[in-house]
Design an enzyme around this catalytic site. Structure first.
Site, PDB file in Angstrom:
ATOM      1  N   SER A  98       0.830  -1.212   0.000  1.00  0.00           N
ATOM      2  CA  SER A  98       0.000   0.000   0.000  1.00  0.00           C
ATOM      3  C   SER A  98       0.858   1.252   0.000  1.00  0.00           C
ATOM      4  N   LEU A 138      -8.594  11.433  -1.563  1.00  0.00           N
ATOM      5  CA  LEU A 138      -9.802  11.476  -2.389  1.00  0.00           C
ATOM      6  C   LEU A 138     -11.029  11.209  -1.505  1.00  0.00           C
ATOM      7  N   SER A 145     -17.361   5.598  -2.136  1.00  0.00           N
ATOM      8  CA  SER A 145     -17.540   5.062  -3.491  1.00  0.00           C
ATOM      9  C   SER A 145     -17.936   6.147  -4.484  1.00  0.00           C
ATOM     10  N   ARG A 276       2.701 -31.671   8.673  1.00  0.00           N
ATOM     11  CA  ARG A 276       1.747 -31.893   9.758  1.00  0.00           C
ATOM     12  C   ARG A 276       1.142 -33.300   9.665  1.00  0.00           C
ATOM     13  N   GLY A 347      -5.141 -25.381  10.620  1.00  0.00           N
ATOM     14  CA  GLY A 347      -5.850 -25.607  11.876  1.00  0.00           C
ATOM     15  C   GLY A 347      -5.643 -24.436  12.824  1.00  0.00           C
ATOM     16  N   GLU A 371      -9.558   1.420  -3.207  1.00  0.00           N
ATOM     17  CA  GLU A 371      -9.364   1.547  -4.671  1.00  0.00           C
ATOM     18  C   GLU A 371     -10.593   1.038  -5.413  1.00  0.00           C
ATOM     19  N   GLY A 372     -11.776   1.220  -4.823  1.00  0.00           N
ATOM     20  CA  GLY A 372     -13.016   0.729  -5.406  1.00  0.00           C
ATOM     21  C   GLY A 372     -13.355  -0.612  -4.795  1.00  0.00           C
ATOM     22  N   THR A 373     -14.560  -0.699  -4.202  1.00  0.00           N
ATOM     23  CA  THR A 373     -14.939  -1.949  -3.538  1.00  0.00           C
ATOM     24  C   THR A 373     -15.183  -3.053  -4.580  1.00  0.00           C
ATOM     25  N   ASP A 375     -17.864  -4.640  -5.097  1.00  0.00           N
ATOM     26  CA  ASP A 375     -19.127  -4.417  -5.825  1.00  0.00           C
ATOM     27  C   ASP A 375     -19.010  -3.277  -6.831  1.00  0.00           C
TER      28      ASP A 375
HETATM   29  P1  TGC Z   1     -18.075   8.929 -14.213  1.00  0.00           P
HETATM   30  O1  TGC Z   1     -19.229   9.788 -14.672  1.00  0.00           O
HETATM   31  O2  TGC Z   1     -18.007   7.512 -14.656  1.00  0.00           O
HETATM   32  O3  TGC Z   1     -16.717   9.630 -14.640  1.00  0.00           O
HETATM   33  C1  TGC Z   1     -16.440  10.997 -14.323  1.00  0.00           C
HETATM   34  C2  TGC Z   1     -15.432  11.494 -15.332  1.00  0.00           C
HETATM   35  O4  TGC Z   1     -14.218  10.758 -15.221  1.00  0.00           O
HETATM   36  C3  TGC Z   1     -13.921  10.097 -16.473  1.00  0.00           C
HETATM   37  N1  TGC Z   1     -13.337   8.809 -16.124  1.00  0.00           N
HETATM   38  C4  TGC Z   1     -12.043   8.528 -16.206  1.00  0.00           C
HETATM   39  N2  TGC Z   1     -11.024   9.255 -16.660  1.00  0.00           N
HETATM   40  C5  TGC Z   1      -9.789   8.695 -16.612  1.00  0.00           C
HETATM   41  N3  TGC Z   1      -9.568   7.464 -16.133  1.00  0.00           N
HETATM   42  C6  TGC Z   1     -10.596   6.710 -15.660  1.00  0.00           C
HETATM   43  N4  TGC Z   1     -10.366   5.513 -15.157  1.00  0.00           N
HETATM   44  C7  TGC Z   1     -11.888   7.238 -15.679  1.00  0.00           C
HETATM   45  N5  TGC Z   1     -13.120   6.778 -15.304  1.00  0.00           N
HETATM   46  C8  TGC Z   1     -13.988   7.760 -15.572  1.00  0.00           C
HETATM   47  C9  TGC Z   1     -15.245  10.002 -17.178  1.00  0.00           C
HETATM   48  O5  TGC Z   1     -15.064   9.895 -18.563  1.00  0.00           O
HETATM   49  C10 TGC Z   1     -15.878  11.315 -16.777  1.00  0.00           C
HETATM   50  O6  TGC Z   1     -15.287  12.334 -17.551  1.00  0.00           O
HETATM   51  P2  TGC Z   1     -16.119  13.645 -17.973  1.00  0.00           P
HETATM   52  O7  TGC Z   1     -15.162  14.430 -18.793  1.00  0.00           O
HETATM   53  O8  TGC Z   1     -17.304  13.139 -18.723  1.00  0.00           O
HETATM   54  O9  TGC Z   1     -16.498  14.322 -16.688  1.00  0.00           O
HETATM   55  O10 TGC Z   1     -18.000   9.021 -12.641  1.00  0.00           O
HETATM   56  P3  TGC Z   1     -19.035   8.581 -11.530  1.00  0.00           P
HETATM   57  O11 TGC Z   1     -19.220   9.739 -10.606  1.00  0.00           O
HETATM   58  O12 TGC Z   1     -20.281   7.981 -12.151  1.00  0.00           O
HETATM   59  O13 TGC Z   1     -18.234   7.453 -10.736  1.00  0.00           O
HETATM   60  C11 TGC Z   1     -17.932   6.233 -11.292  1.00  0.00           C
HETATM   61  C12 TGC Z   1     -17.295   5.318 -10.243  1.00  0.00           C
HETATM   62  C13 TGC Z   1     -18.308   4.929  -9.185  1.00  0.00           C
HETATM   63  C14 TGC Z   1     -16.840   4.088 -10.999  1.00  0.00           C
HETATM   64  C15 TGC Z   1     -16.083   6.014  -9.596  1.00  0.00           C
HETATM   65  O14 TGC Z   1     -16.492   7.091  -8.827  1.00  0.00           O
HETATM   66  C16 TGC Z   1     -15.298   5.085  -8.744  1.00  0.00           C
HETATM   67  O15 TGC Z   1     -14.397   4.407  -9.237  1.00  0.00           O
HETATM   68  N6  TGC Z   1     -15.550   5.015  -7.387  1.00  0.00           N
HETATM   69  C17 TGC Z   1     -14.731   4.275  -6.464  1.00  0.00           C
HETATM   70  C18 TGC Z   1     -13.911   5.240  -5.645  1.00  0.00           C
HETATM   71  C19 TGC Z   1     -12.530   4.735  -5.387  1.00  0.00           C
HETATM   72  O16 TGC Z   1     -12.029   3.824  -6.010  1.00  0.00           O
HETATM   73  N7  TGC Z   1     -11.852   5.387  -4.466  1.00  0.00           N
HETATM   74  C20 TGC Z   1     -10.506   5.054  -4.177  1.00  0.00           C
HETATM   75  C21 TGC Z   1      -9.893   6.067  -3.267  1.00  0.00           C
HETATM   76  S1  TGC Z   1      -8.124   6.001  -3.246  1.00  0.00           S
HETATM   77  C22 TGC Z   1      -7.789   4.607  -2.398  1.00  0.00           C
HETATM   78  O17 TGC Z   1      -8.606   3.825  -2.037  1.00  0.00           O
HETATM   79  C23 TGC Z   1      -6.377   4.381  -2.139  1.00  0.00           C
HETATM   80  S2  TGC Z   1      -6.010   2.986  -1.222  1.00  0.00           S
HETATM   81  C24 TGC Z   1      -4.372   3.071  -1.453  1.00  0.00           C
HETATM   82  C25 TGC Z   1      -3.584   1.999  -0.921  1.00  0.00           C
HETATM   83  O18 TGC Z   1      -3.323   2.032   0.322  1.00  0.00           O
HETATM   84  O19 TGC Z   1      -3.101   1.141  -1.730  1.00  0.00           O
HETATM   85  P1  FAD Z   2     -19.081   3.214   0.932  1.00  0.00           P
HETATM   86  O1  FAD Z   2     -18.866   3.969  -0.333  1.00  0.00           O
HETATM   87  O2  FAD Z   2     -19.909   3.835   1.990  1.00  0.00           O
HETATM   88  O3  FAD Z   2     -19.672   1.785   0.573  1.00  0.00           O
HETATM   89  C1  FAD Z   2     -20.333   0.955   1.526  1.00  0.00           C
HETATM   90  C2  FAD Z   2     -20.903  -0.254   0.781  1.00  0.00           C
HETATM   91  O4  FAD Z   2     -21.878   0.194  -0.169  1.00  0.00           O
HETATM   92  C3  FAD Z   2     -19.843  -0.999  -0.023  1.00  0.00           C
HETATM   93  O5  FAD Z   2     -20.098  -2.385   0.040  1.00  0.00           O
HETATM   94  C4  FAD Z   2     -20.058  -0.520  -1.446  1.00  0.00           C
HETATM   95  O6  FAD Z   2     -19.654  -1.473  -2.438  1.00  0.00           O
HETATM   96  C5  FAD Z   2     -21.567  -0.315  -1.452  1.00  0.00           C
HETATM   97  N1  FAD Z   2     -21.998   0.662  -2.479  1.00  0.00           N
HETATM   98  C6  FAD Z   2     -21.687   1.974  -2.566  1.00  0.00           C
HETATM   99  N2  FAD Z   2     -22.231   2.525  -3.644  1.00  0.00           N
HETATM  100  C7  FAD Z   2     -22.931   1.531  -4.272  1.00  0.00           C
HETATM  101  C8  FAD Z   2     -23.692   1.460  -5.471  1.00  0.00           C
HETATM  102  N3  FAD Z   2     -23.878   2.528  -6.274  1.00  0.00           N
HETATM  103  N4  FAD Z   2     -24.253   0.275  -5.802  1.00  0.00           N
HETATM  104  C9  FAD Z   2     -24.055  -0.836  -5.031  1.00  0.00           C
HETATM  105  N5  FAD Z   2     -23.350  -0.833  -3.898  1.00  0.00           N
HETATM  106  C10 FAD Z   2     -22.764   0.344  -3.529  1.00  0.00           C
HETATM  107  N6  FAD Z   2      -8.966   6.546   0.147  1.00  0.00           N
HETATM  108  C11 FAD Z   2      -8.154   7.532  -0.332  1.00  0.00           C
HETATM  109  O7  FAD Z   2      -8.621   8.506  -0.930  1.00  0.00           O
HETATM  110  N7  FAD Z   2      -6.803   7.468  -0.154  1.00  0.00           N
HETATM  111  C12 FAD Z   2      -6.216   6.445   0.509  1.00  0.00           C
HETATM  112  O8  FAD Z   2      -4.986   6.408   0.632  1.00  0.00           O
HETATM  113  C13 FAD Z   2      -7.046   5.406   1.039  1.00  0.00           C
HETATM  114  N8  FAD Z   2      -6.492   4.407   1.780  1.00  0.00           N
HETATM  115  C14 FAD Z   2      -7.320   3.509   2.421  1.00  0.00           C
HETATM  116  C15 FAD Z   2      -6.779   2.597   3.331  1.00  0.00           C
HETATM  117  C16 FAD Z   2      -7.604   1.718   4.011  1.00  0.00           C
HETATM  118  C17 FAD Z   2      -7.021   0.796   5.028  1.00  0.00           C
HETATM  119  C18 FAD Z   2      -8.996   1.720   3.754  1.00  0.00           C
HETATM  120  C19 FAD Z   2      -9.909   0.754   4.463  1.00  0.00           C
HETATM  121  C20 FAD Z   2      -9.530   2.612   2.863  1.00  0.00           C
HETATM  122  C21 FAD Z   2      -8.714   3.539   2.191  1.00  0.00           C
HETATM  123  N9  FAD Z   2      -9.243   4.521   1.348  1.00  0.00           N
HETATM  124  C22 FAD Z   2      -8.438   5.502   0.828  1.00  0.00           C
HETATM  125  C23 FAD Z   2     -10.691   4.648   1.209  1.00  0.00           C
HETATM  126  C24 FAD Z   2     -11.334   3.625   0.264  1.00  0.00           C
HETATM  127  O9  FAD Z   2     -11.067   3.938  -1.054  1.00  0.00           O
HETATM  128  C25 FAD Z   2     -12.828   3.626   0.569  1.00  0.00           C
HETATM  129  O10 FAD Z   2     -12.998   2.989   1.818  1.00  0.00           O
HETATM  130  C26 FAD Z   2     -13.623   2.902  -0.502  1.00  0.00           C
HETATM  131  O11 FAD Z   2     -13.576   3.614  -1.730  1.00  0.00           O
HETATM  132  C27 FAD Z   2     -15.085   2.676  -0.098  1.00  0.00           C
HETATM  133  O12 FAD Z   2     -15.651   3.828   0.414  1.00  0.00           O
HETATM  134  P2  FAD Z   2     -16.435   3.778   1.830  1.00  0.00           P
HETATM  135  O13 FAD Z   2     -15.561   3.125   2.808  1.00  0.00           O
HETATM  136  O14 FAD Z   2     -16.918   5.144   2.119  1.00  0.00           O
HETATM  137  O15 FAD Z   2     -17.658   2.810   1.569  1.00  0.00           O
END
Ligand code: TGC
Ligand code: FAD
Length: 392
Positions: A98, A138, A145, A276, A347, A371-373, A375
């Site tokens: 991570s 973010l 999500s 074992r 075990g 990085e996106g759940t 689901d």
């Molecule tokens: P949507 O309408 O689909 O897209 C909005 C705009 O973005 C464009 N786009 C992209 N552009 C570049 N690369 C991509 N992969 C892109 N995907 C979409 C899209 O074309 C659009 O552009 P425009 O010009 O039309 O505005 O967006 P939405 O609001 O409907 O959301 C879609 C969804 C749900 C898939 C997205 O919000 C999503 O992926 N949600 C999950 C959130 C997430 O993954 N968060 C992660 C936080 S960081 C983290 O977890 C780090 S952990 C780090 C670690 O410790 O390893």
């Molecule tokens: P929610 O969005 O509240 O989701 C709750 C449940 O609802 C999930 O099961 C989800 O799949 C479901 N759900 C949500 N929307 C829908 C839908 N439309 N349809 C069906 N089901 C849905 N974020 C950063 O920005 N930077 C980081 O460095 C980072 N590091 C992290 C490190 C750890 C240890 C953890 C646990 C998380 C980290 N995150 C980070 C955040 C992570 O990206 C979010 O936890 C994740 O994107 C899910 O958001 P949430 O926890 O708010 O869950």
């Protein structure tokens, strides 16, 4: 913890698909994990602390910016090398991977891709060497999500921006020197801002009591009227697509990383099954245990092929977001299932820190969420194949 006797499974001779450089990079990372991570990681996970002393070693094996050009301090490697490094690090611990993922794909990548030349020169070499550590903001308390709904915002004050809001669940936050923060302008457009530790009003409280990813440091990023210099705005891309573009790169790395965790669990269970004894036989001689092992290696092999093919497409620039989602989702789910089965094979010993499996198992609960759940990635595939949006 037991000595690290890891032997990597390669049932389909996937090494034959790799170049000499891939093997060199992979083996260097593998040896480093064995030497520097395995002996200490259980202790750090138990005390819920990131082992900061490994930062220099992570930089040396090219884990900070593997594919960032050498002129900016990166390792200048290809996408498969990047994936292999993530695989080896996560073989040690998902929390350590991570830290490397965030530094490379969520901090260095946006500065490289969306920043200007001054920003690249100022930040990238220090991030590549590990002198500075970065975080990526973010997610917010009410927007996980659905990051499009974020409320963190900045106002143009003439000679600077005024940043307000809060990010939650941020890896590396408690010790980062710089944070790439996504916030809305007065027009409601999402931009990336580079926030530095020491700016007044910027704090990074640590999140405690996690049962998962304990060797990774997680925290909040809080902005209370933080004055951000105008030169810290990333000028070359805005909108939600900018942070989502970074996620493509990090999710790709996770697709490889999860294989590492699964390989470690499989290898541990295989070795244990030969040692074992129960009912006068090694447990590996019982059909039920062989079924578990055979299914594990089948799923690992499929995941290896998926990651390798995705790596080829990523390298030639054709991998789509949906293809990356499929691999992240499949491979993390595969790893969780392998960890669960492997733990059962040990075990009672499987729940102890004598072995790595329970730690991997708990870590992967974060990996399947961030990085996106699980689901959300399914819905990305669903949208891609039907053209119908089931998110909203
Ligand atoms: P949507 O309408 O689909 O897209 C909005 C705009 O973005 C464009 N786009 C992209 N552009 C570049 N690369 C991509 N992969 C892109 N995907 C979409 C899209 O074309 C659009 O552009 P425009 O010009 O039309 O505005 O967006 P939405 O609001 O409907 O959301 C879609 C969804 C749900 C898939 C997205 O919000 C999503 O992926 N949600 C999950 C959130 C997430 O993954 N968060 C992660 C936080 S960081 C983290 O977890 C780090 S952990 C780090 C670690 O410790 O390893
Ligand atoms: P929610 O969005 O509240 O989701 C709750 C449940 O609802 C999930 O099961 C989800 O799949 C479901 N759900 C949500 N929307 C829908 C839908 N439309 N349809 C069906 N089901 C849905 N974020 C950063 O920005 N930077 C980081 O460095 C980072 N590091 C992290 C490190 C750890 C240890 C953890 C646990 C998380 C980290 N995150 C980070 C955040 C992570 O990206 C979010 O936890 C994740 O994107 C899910 O958001 P949430 O926890 O708010 O869950």
């Amino acid at each position: 913890m037991k000595p690290d006797l890891f032997q990597a499974p390669d049932y389909y001779n996937i090494d034959e698909l790799l170049t000499d450089e891939h093997l060199l990079v992979r083996d260097a990372a593998r040896e480093w994990v064995k030497r520097e991570v395995s002996p200490i990681i259980e202790e750090y996970a138990q005390k819920a602390e990131f082992p900061k002393q490994i930062i220099g070693g992570l930089a040396e094996i090219g884990a900070f910016g593997p594919y960032i050009p050498v002129e900016y301090g990166g390792a200048g490697l290809d996408q498969i090398s990047y994936g292999l490094i993530m695989q080896e690090i996560e073989r040690g611990d998902s929390g350590v991977r991570s830290t490397a993922s965030v530094q490379s794909s969520l901090v260095m990548y946006p500065i490289w891709k969306y920043g200007n030349e001054e920003q690249r020169q100022k930040y990238l070499p220090k991030l590549a060497s590990g002198e500075w550590m970065g975080s990526f903001g973010l997610t917010e308390p009410d927007h996980g999500s659905n990051p499009a709904g974020m409320t963190t915002n900045f106002k143009d004050m003439g000679d600077h921006y005024l940043l307000n809001g809060a990010k939650m669940w941020i890896s590396n936050a408690p010790f980062c020197q710089v944070a790439v923060v996504w916030a809305k302008s007065e027009e409601g457009r999402i931009h990336g801002l580079i926030v530095e530790r020491g700016m007044e009003g910027f704090t990074t409280p640590e999140t405690h009591n996690k049962w998962s990813l304990r060797a990774s440091s997680t925290g909040e990023l809080i902005f209370d009227n933080v004055k951000v210099p105008k030169e810290n705005l990333l000028p070359n891309k805005s909108g939600l697509g900018a942070p989502l573009g970074c996620l493509d790169s990090a999710r790709y790395g996770i697709a490889w990383g999860a294989i590492g965790a699964a390989m470690d669990c499989y290898d541990t269970a295989l070795r244990y099954s030969k040692e074992r004894m129960q009912f006068g036989k090694p447990i590996g001689q019982f059909q039920l245990q062989q079924k578990k092992l055979a299914e594990m290696i089948t799923e690992i092999t499929k995941a290896q092929l998926l990651a390798w093919r995705l790596g080829v497409m990523k390298e030639n620039g054709t991998a789509t977001t949906a293809q990356i989602s499929m691999a992240k989702r499949n491979n993390v789910d595969m790893a969780i299932n392998v960890a669960r089965e492997a733990r059962q094979m040990l075990g009672g010993m499987g729940i102890t820190g004598e072995y790595s499996i329970m730690r991997h198992s708990m870590n992967l609960e974060s990996v399947i969420t961030y990085e996106g759940t699980h689901d959300i990635h399914l819905l990305i595939t669903g949208l891609d194949i039907t053209g119908l949006n089931a998110f909203k």
